[in-house]
Design a protein around this motif. Structure first.
Motif, PDB file in Angstrom:
ATOM      1  N   ALA A  42       0.839  -1.206   0.000  1.00  0.00           N
ATOM      2  CA  ALA A  42       0.000   0.000   0.000  1.00  0.00           C
ATOM      3  C   ALA A  42       0.873   1.256   0.000  1.00  0.00           C
ATOM      4  O   ALA A  42       0.594   2.218  -0.736  1.00  0.00           O
ATOM      5  CB  ALA A  42      -0.936  -0.008   1.200  1.00  0.00           C
ATOM      6  N   ARG A  43       1.932   1.261   0.791  1.00  0.00           N
ATOM      7  CA  ARG A  43       2.845   2.417   0.822  1.00  0.00           C
ATOM      8  C   ARG A  43       3.565   2.582  -0.512  1.00  0.00           C
ATOM      9  O   ARG A  43       3.791   3.702  -0.975  1.00  0.00           O
ATOM     10  CB  ARG A  43       3.846   2.258   1.966  1.00  0.00           C
ATOM     11  N   SER A  44       3.915   1.472  -1.137  1.00  0.00           N
ATOM     12  CA  SER A  44       4.561   1.521  -2.450  1.00  0.00           C
ATOM     13  C   SER A  44       3.629   2.154  -3.481  1.00  0.00           C
ATOM     14  O   SER A  44       4.055   2.989  -4.288  1.00  0.00           O
ATOM     15  CB  SER A  44       4.960   0.107  -2.878  1.00  0.00           C
ATOM     16  N   LEU A  45       2.360   1.775  -3.451  1.00  0.00           N
ATOM     17  CA  LEU A  45       1.389   2.374  -4.360  1.00  0.00           C
ATOM     18  C   LEU A  45       1.223   3.867  -4.075  1.00  0.00           C
ATOM     19  O   LEU A  45       1.140   4.676  -5.005  1.00  0.00           O
ATOM     20  CB  LEU A  45       0.040   1.655  -4.246  1.00  0.00           C
ATOM     21  N   ALA A  46       1.204   4.232  -2.799  1.00  0.00           N
ATOM     22  CA  ALA A  46       1.087   5.645  -2.432  1.00  0.00           C
ATOM     23  C   ALA A  46       2.292   6.429  -2.952  1.00  0.00           C
ATOM     24  O   ALA A  46       2.134   7.528  -3.517  1.00  0.00           O
ATOM     25  CB  ALA A  46       0.963   5.792  -0.919  1.00  0.00           C
ATOM     26  N   GLU A  47       3.482   5.878  -2.787  1.00  0.00           N
ATOM     27  CA  GLU A  47       4.691   6.545  -3.273  1.00  0.00           C
ATOM     28  C   GLU A  47       4.672   6.705  -4.789  1.00  0.00           C
ATOM     29  O   GLU A  47       5.033   7.760  -5.312  1.00  0.00           O
ATOM     30  CB  GLU A  47       5.935   5.778  -2.826  1.00  0.00           C
TER      31      GLU A  47
END
Length: 140
Positions: A42-47
């Motif tokens: 999820a954090r990777s997608l946000a980044e």
């Protein structure tokens, strides 16, 4: 893609298709609000979204459960580039059931018309998202 009813971290109710607004979107289904690998994805997608690496494709993070779980995901993935929602038991309607007590997780690229352009799901969270595959699907 089924038009799931979702609840926001504030308790607002909406449907997946309304949230997308007829636009292309990535729906990432986490297995829980405590799964470290799901949260990493999820954090990777946000980044990627924050850096403009998704070509304007919006990101919807969806966790099973209720407003409390949606709130936890929003807190753990603090980004204005993604939205966090809870599906209640809606993961199953999207084709991700529970096997041997393990909730499946997955990544879906949803076209403006609501059809699924790309899908990657797994009972094992490391296999529920492949950055390279997803970016290739977005570029098509």
């Amino acid at each position: 893609m089924p038009d799931l009813e979702l609840v926001s971290p504030r308790g607002d109710r909406n449907t997946l298709h309304s949230i997308r607004g007829g636009e292309r979107a990535i729906a990432y289904f986490l297995r829980s609000d405590t799964c470290p690998i799901c949260l990493k994805h999820a954090r990777s997608l946000a980044e990627l979204a924050e850096a403009g690496g998704l070509g304007g494709t919006s990101v919807v993070l969806i966790v099973p459960g209720d407003v409390g779980e949606a709130r936890e995901v929003a807190t753990k993935v603090p980004s204005t580039a993604v939205t966090a929602w809870a599906s209640g038991s809606g993961h199953a309607a999207a084709g991700m059931g529970v096997f041997l007590s393990v909730q499946h997780s997955g990544t879906f690229l949803i076209a403006p018309d609501g059809t699924v352009e790309y899908r990657r799901t797994s009972a094992l969270p490391p296999r529920s998202m492949d950055r390279k595959e997803l970016l290739e699907a977005i570029a098509r």
